[in-house]
Enzyme design. Sequence first.
Site, short mmCIF file in Angstrom:
data_model
loop_
_atom_site.label_atom_id
_atom_site.label_comp_id
_atom_site.label_asym_id
_atom_site.label_seq_id
_atom_site.Cartn_x
_atom_site.Cartn_y
_atom_site.Cartn_z
N ASP A 118 0.86 -0.95 -0.17
CA ASP A 118 0.02 0.05 0.23
C ASP A 118 1.02 1.20 -0.31
OD1 ASP A 118 -2.38 1.39 0.04
OD2 ASP A 118 -1.58 1.76 2.58
N GLU A 132 -1.71 -1.60 -4.81
CA GLU A 132 -2.48 -0.84 -5.06
C GLU A 132 -2.59 0.80 -6.29
OE1 GLU A 132 -5.43 2.75 -2.95
OE2 GLU A 132 -4.16 1.09 -2.11
N ASP A 144 -2.52 0.94 7.60
CA ASP A 144 -1.18 0.41 6.30
C ASP A 144 -1.33 -0.47 6.08
OD1 ASP A 144 -1.40 3.59 5.01
OD2 ASP A 144 -0.27 3.89 7.19
#
Length: 173
Positions: A8, A67, A139
């Site tokens: 991420d 991502e 996160d």
Amino acid sequence: MAIILGIDPGSRITGYGVIDCQGRQQRYLGSGCIRTSGDDLAPRLQQIFVGVSEIIRQYNPELFAIERVFMAKNADSALKLGQARGAAIVAATNAGLDVAEYSATQIKSAVVGTGRAQKAQVQHMIKQILKLPASPQADAADALAVAVCHYHTCQSLASMGGKASSRTYGRYK
């Protein structure tokens, strides 16, 4: 199946999550955050590159997923996010890993069942899916969700014999 590293990305905090997938079983191996310091972007990008490279050396993943960038209200933030992604992607490709990327909607749908899930819902579902004693930091949970999404996509592809809805980039040498 394989060890999957999910990322991420962020220019200040980059989450990572590592899972081991065997058949239908998903086992938690590790997660955390690469926290960058300083005001200048270039040294922070180097910290992300070095951090992701170290995680790859530590866990030896066979698959890498990250991502995708989405365009937010602030174009400057989106550009920094894209550069953070680039640092992580270069670390992966330098290690010989293919790179798969997923949108936030795809990731949330794979983990929670809806693309509009809130962070707390993602954390809760990651805790349940991976049978963790507590919810991981936001996160890290998002990064674990990226890895779980990639696992589900690979499982679907294996059963259907079709193409992924993610973008996968081959090895760069």
